[in-house]
Scaffold this motif. Structure first.
Motif, mmCIF file in Angstrom:
data_model
loop_
_atom_site.group_PDB
_atom_site.id
_atom_site.type_symbol
_atom_site.label_atom_id
_atom_site.label_comp_id
_atom_site.label_asym_id
_atom_site.label_seq_id
_atom_site.Cartn_x
_atom_site.Cartn_y
_atom_site.Cartn_z
ATOM 1 N N UNK A 46 3.049 8.726 17.497
ATOM 2 C CA UNK A 46 2.940 7.367 16.950
ATOM 3 C C UNK A 46 2.436 7.410 15.521
ATOM 4 N N UNK A 47 1.448 8.268 15.261
ATOM 5 C CA UNK A 47 0.925 8.363 13.892
ATOM 6 C C UNK A 47 1.968 8.919 12.933
ATOM 7 N N UNK A 48 2.848 9.766 13.445
ATOM 8 C CA UNK A 48 3.855 10.399 12.590
ATOM 9 C C UNK A 48 4.975 9.452 12.214
ATOM 10 N N UNK A 49 5.134 8.362 12.976
ATOM 11 C CA UNK A 49 6.208 7.410 12.680
ATOM 12 C C UNK A 49 5.817 6.572 11.475
ATOM 13 N N UNK A 50 6.652 6.534 10.438
ATOM 14 C CA UNK A 50 6.323 5.768 9.236
ATOM 15 C C UNK A 50 6.177 4.300 9.533
ATOM 16 N N UNK A 51 4.956 3.771 9.398
ATOM 17 C CA UNK A 51 4.726 2.352 9.606
ATOM 18 C C UNK A 51 4.691 1.960 11.056
ATOM 19 N N UNK A 52 4.891 2.904 11.986
ATOM 20 C CA UNK A 52 4.945 2.541 13.391
ATOM 21 C C UNK A 52 6.355 2.177 13.757
ATOM 22 N N UNK A 53 6.794 2.552 14.939
ATOM 23 C CA UNK A 53 8.194 2.381 15.302
ATOM 24 C C UNK A 53 8.608 0.925 15.372
ATOM 25 N N UNK A 54 7.671 0.025 15.662
ATOM 26 C CA UNK A 54 8.029 -1.372 15.830
ATOM 27 C C UNK A 54 7.867 -2.160 14.539
ATOM 28 N N UNK A 55 7.366 -1.534 13.484
ATOM 29 C CA UNK A 55 7.069 -2.267 12.272
ATOM 30 C C UNK A 55 8.209 -2.211 11.271
ATOM 31 N N UNK A 56 8.096 -3.071 10.266
ATOM 32 C CA UNK A 56 9.096 -3.130 9.208
ATOM 33 C C UNK A 56 8.600 -2.416 7.967
ATOM 34 N N UNK A 57 9.530 -1.779 7.297
ATOM 35 C CA UNK A 57 9.232 -1.103 6.042
ATOM 36 C C UNK A 57 9.878 -1.897 4.924
ATOM 37 N N UNK A 58 9.156 -2.083 3.832
ATOM 38 C CA UNK A 58 9.703 -2.895 2.752
ATOM 39 C C UNK A 58 9.337 -2.328 1.398
ATOM 40 N N UNK A 59 10.185 -2.636 0.441
ATOM 41 C CA UNK A 59 9.953 -2.275 -0.954
ATOM 42 C C UNK A 59 10.559 -3.386 -1.797
ATOM 43 N N UNK A 60 9.690 -4.142 -2.477
ATOM 44 C CA UNK A 60 10.204 -5.307 -3.184
ATOM 45 C C UNK A 60 10.755 -6.297 -2.173
ATOM 46 N N UNK A 61 11.978 -6.713 -2.365
ATOM 47 C CA UNK A 61 12.617 -7.609 -1.410
ATOM 48 C C UNK A 61 13.518 -6.892 -0.426
ATOM 49 N N UNK A 62 13.523 -5.555 -0.476
ATOM 50 C CA UNK A 62 14.338 -4.759 0.440
ATOM 51 C C UNK A 62 13.515 -4.455 1.684
ATOM 52 N N UNK A 63 14.090 -4.728 2.857
ATOM 53 C CA UNK A 63 13.346 -4.573 4.103
ATOM 54 C C UNK A 63 14.179 -3.845 5.145
ATOM 55 N N UNK A 64 13.534 -2.882 5.835
ATOM 56 C CA UNK A 64 14.180 -2.141 6.920
ATOM 57 C C UNK A 64 13.392 -2.399 8.191
ATOM 58 N N UNK A 65 14.032 -2.997 9.178
ATOM 59 C CA UNK A 65 13.426 -3.249 10.480
ATOM 60 C C UNK A 65 13.792 -2.079 11.379
#
Length: 230
Positions: free
Chosen positions: A122-141
């Motif tokens: 779980x710690x190794x997953x970037x942002x947590x598997x259920x969370x969203x990653x974003x940069x500016x207005x770009x978002x990856x669910x």
């Protein structure tokens, strides 16, 4: 954590078999090795999601192999748990200092081992598997594998999605084409390095209408970097 691959490196066959049985009952896939040479071969064949390593092994010890893996750009970020009878605090600190993610002392219970493996994954997953990653207005669910730009959905092919997820998970770091191949395609797949360039172009083309194509940056003579800084 289903279908995660764990590489068990343990020279005692009975312990290796018991650990393998317990992990498979917990829905993990398992590959195993009895020494450092076999472990290297297994790593070349298929990249694991986590390595469970015995400290004391004949020839190259577990701590030596762990140091080797953590000094290798293609394997350093694979989570690694040391499994050993050495319970002294000094030894634990030594293992953690070279990059081990956790330390399980023998004797141990299998429920504890499984819990520690799940926690490290779980710690190794970037942002947590259920969370969203974003940069500016770009978002990856990550949960739904959907990508959006300022709220508008972006359609990506599976490879372009994996590329974007990898880059947005590791911002401001430069990766060679070989490293991108290993991380996105996997070490057991033969793909030419120029294939990375093809899919980078496709990803940029998909992001271009929204003004985010410049986030995938070419670093001359090295490879690629993801950055919000233009």
């Amino acid at each position: 954590m289903q279908d995660k691959l764990v590489l068990v490196v343990e020279d005692e066959g009975s312990i290796r078999d018991m650990v393998k049985f317990a992990l498979e009952r917990a829905s993990f896939r398992v590959s195993s090795a009895g020494n450092a040479a076999d472990a290297r071969m297994s790593l070349a064949d298929e990249r694991p999601d986590l390595i469970l390593m015995d400290w004391m092994m004949p020839g190259v010890s577990g701590i030596e192999l762990a140091r080797e893996l953590k000094n290798n750009a293609t394997t350093r970020d694979i989570p690694l748990i040391m499994l050993t009878a050495r319970a002294e605090e000094e030894d634990k600190v030594r293992g953690l200092n070279i990059g081990c993610d956790d330390y399980v002392s023998k004797p141990f219970s299998f429920p504890e081992l499984i819990a520690r493996i799940n926690a490290v994954l779980r710690r190794a997953m970037p942002g947590g598997e259920e969370e969203r990653l974003s940069a500016g207005g770009l978002e990856v669910d990550h949960a739904s594998q959907r990508v959006s730009a300022n709220g508008e959905p972006i359609r990506l092919g599976p490879t372009e999605y994996r590329l974007l997820h990898f880059f947005i998970s590791h911002p401001e770091r430069v990766y060679t084409r070989e490293q991108v191949l290993d991380r996105v395609w996997g070490q057991n797949i033969y793909v030419e390095e120029r294939t990375v360039d093809v899919h980078i172009r496709r990803l940029r083309k998909a992001l271009q209408p929204y003004g985010f194509d410049n986030m995938i940056q070419t670093v001359r003579g090295t490879g690629y970097r993801f950055s919000e800084k233009f």
